[in-house]
Design a protein around this motif. Structure first.
Motif, PDB file in Angstrom:
ATOM      1  N   UNK B 124       0.815  -1.221   0.000  1.00  0.00           N
ATOM      2  CA  UNK B 124       0.000   0.000   0.000  1.00  0.00           C
ATOM      3  C   UNK B 124       0.848   1.271   0.000  1.00  0.00           C
ATOM      4  N   UNK B 125       2.179   1.107   0.023  1.00  0.00           N
ATOM      5  CA  UNK B 125       3.033   2.285   0.152  1.00  0.00           C
ATOM      6  C   UNK B 125       3.556   2.745  -1.217  1.00  0.00           C
ATOM      7  N   UNK B 126       4.521   2.008  -1.742  1.00  0.00           N
ATOM      8  CA  UNK B 126       5.291   2.497  -2.894  1.00  0.00           C
ATOM      9  C   UNK B 126       4.512   2.598  -4.211  1.00  0.00           C
ATOM     10  N   UNK B 127       3.646   1.620  -4.545  1.00  0.00           N
ATOM     11  CA  UNK B 127       2.969   1.727  -5.848  1.00  0.00           C
ATOM     12  C   UNK B 127       2.210   3.046  -6.017  1.00  0.00           C
ATOM     13  N   UNK B 128       1.800   3.659  -4.903  1.00  0.00           N
ATOM     14  CA  UNK B 128       1.032   4.906  -4.967  1.00  0.00           C
ATOM     15  C   UNK B 128       1.847   6.043  -5.578  1.00  0.00           C
ATOM     16  N   UNK B 129       3.164   5.926  -5.479  1.00  0.00           N
ATOM     17  CA  UNK B 129       4.045   7.036  -5.870  1.00  0.00           C
ATOM     18  C   UNK B 129       4.342   7.067  -7.368  1.00  0.00           C
ATOM     19  N   UNK B 130       4.145   5.943  -8.059  1.00  0.00           N
ATOM     20  CA  UNK B 130       4.625   5.826  -9.431  1.00  0.00           C
ATOM     21  C   UNK B 130       3.498   5.806 -10.456  1.00  0.00           C
ATOM     22  N   UNK B 131       3.458   6.848 -11.283  1.00  0.00           N
ATOM     23  CA  UNK B 131       2.526   6.900 -12.404  1.00  0.00           C
ATOM     24  C   UNK B 131       2.922   5.832 -13.412  1.00  0.00           C
ATOM     25  N   UNK B 132       1.927   5.137 -13.953  1.00  0.00           N
ATOM     26  CA  UNK B 132       2.228   4.116 -14.966  1.00  0.00           C
ATOM     27  C   UNK B 132       1.693   4.522 -16.336  1.00  0.00           C
ATOM     28  N   UNK B 133       0.824   5.537 -16.357  1.00  0.00           N
ATOM     29  CA  UNK B 133       0.153   5.922 -17.593  1.00  0.00           C
ATOM     30  C   UNK B 133      -1.211   5.264 -17.712  1.00  0.00           C
ATOM     31  N   UNK B 134      -1.719   4.782 -16.594  1.00  0.00           N
ATOM     32  CA  UNK B 134      -3.000   4.070 -16.574  1.00  0.00           C
ATOM     33  C   UNK B 134      -4.197   5.028 -16.600  1.00  0.00           C
ATOM     34  N   UNK B 135      -5.388   4.479 -16.939  1.00  0.00           N
ATOM     35  CA  UNK B 135      -6.613   5.278 -16.914  1.00  0.00           C
ATOM     36  C   UNK B 135      -7.215   5.310 -15.517  1.00  0.00           C
ATOM     37  N   UNK B 136      -7.129   4.181 -14.836  1.00  0.00           N
ATOM     38  CA  UNK B 136      -7.706   4.105 -13.495  1.00  0.00           C
ATOM     39  C   UNK B 136      -6.712   3.502 -12.510  1.00  0.00           C
TER      40      UNK B 136
END
Lengths: 129, 222
Positions: B124-136
């Motif tokens: 729940x921590x790190x993935x929040x920080x990284x934009x992937x280019x996703x729609x949702x």
């Protein structure tokens, strides 16, 4: 948890800026801004920074100065600007919930302090190497 | 002498994320990033979602794990295109980055896909920080966790547009208060879409599937 990869990026940015300013410059201070809403632990960042730079000419010994940026928001209902100190994004003035975060997500290399490297008076001359 | 730099440390990731966003737009493929703690039911949700979409919506999965291909094996029966990313081979990282999505997407034929689900590393921590280019960005919160999770991980619950309360079929055996959990999500993110569902019993799944179908249709129409 990803402080190492973030700090690697930071070191690359600093090294690029240093080389851009002059190869014989020594970085003495690196000023970074880390927002409170980010997931970076400043102590780990400092640890990795020292580890990554200790053998880099021009960067070894530089001090990492971290400024923690508070979480700030702007209320779209009443235009108030406020600081968020606890996990509740609501406007203290009008209790509006339509708020935009304006600060606290920073992870920015702000500036570096550099100095000319002076020839060490007692250093070995090239003949001794 | 001071040299001003003012550069975002994550600028390199953000640039690749922007390129990914453009790629998904051009290919008219919906990209959905699923994030949660380990064990919140991401793979179970994908299992049920792929089963429901068989023959209706062309879906693929980009599966992120630190190590093992166990989740991918679990989903293999659906015959949906599946790309495994193991972050351990690239540093054991705790999250997916835009460059990993770029390389995974190059192994998919996006022209033939309506939706790509990205199962992020359970965290729940790190993935929040990284934009992937996703729609949702979708955060799952299972009823076996605490209602206070949104308050403890504010960035995650702030950046997501959708929160799924999962495993609702077993909530009667627990002290988990779903209304309190929703109220906590709202404190962090009043605009979030919140859905309650059980991928196992199927309860609440229709609203989730409709949300994805509507997103995919909208993407095709643009």
């Amino acid at each position: 948890m990803h402080e190492l990869s973030v700090t690697q990026e930071l070191v690359q940015t600093v090294e690029k800026a240093r080389l851009g300013a002059g190869e014989d410059l020594q970085v003495t201070i690196v000023n970074v801004k880390i927002g409170r809403l980010t997931t970076v632990v400043p102590e780990y960042m400092t640890f990795y920074f020292n580890m990554l730079t200790k053998e880099m000419p021009g960067l070894a010994g530089a001090a990492l100065e971290i400024e923690i940026v508070p979480i700030t928001a702007h209320c779209k209902s009443c235009d108030a600007e406020f600081t968020v100190d606890e996990p509740h994004f609501v406007c203290p003035a009008c209790h509006g919930e339509n708020c935009e975060i304006t600060g606290g997500r920073e992870m920015v290399v702000d500036s570096i302090e550099v100095a000319e490297v002076e020839a060490l008076p007692d250093g070995p001359s090239s003949g001794d190497m | 002498m001071e040299i001003k730099i003012v550069q975002n440390v994550l600028a390199a990731n953000d640039e690749i994320a922007a390129a990914n966003r453009e790629m998904f737009r051009e290919k008219k493929t919906l990209a959905v990033n699923l994030m949660s703690s380990p064990g919140s039911g991401k793979t179970q949700l994908l299992d049920a979602t792929l089963a429901a979409f068989a023959g209706k919506l062309r879906a693929a999965v980009i599966e992120g794990d630190i190590t093992t291909t166990l989740d991918a094996e679990r989903l293999a029966k659906h015959n949906a295109p599946l790309v495994q990313i193991n972050t351990a081979t690239i540093g054991g990282d705790c999250h997916l980055e835009a460059s990993m999505i770029r390389s995974a997407a190059s192994r998919l034929d996006l022209d033939t896909l309506d939706v790509v689900f990205i199962e992020n590393v359970g965290n729940l921590v790190c993935p929040a920080e990284f934009e992937l280019g996703e729609d949702h960005k979708v955060a799952l919160l299972s009823v076996t966790e605490g209602e206070d999770k949104p308050l403890k991980y504010p960035l995650m619950f702030r950046v997501c547009d959708t929160v799924l309360l999962t495993k609702t079929d077993i909530v009667q055996h627990l002290d988990f208060d779903m209304d309190a959990a929703e109220a906590n999500v709202r404190k962090i993110n009043p605009a979030a879409r919140i859905l309650r569902l059980s991928a196992k019993s199927g309860a609440g799944m229709d609203a989730w599937l409709d949300f994805i179908i509507a997103g995919a249709e909208k993407k095709k129409a643009v």
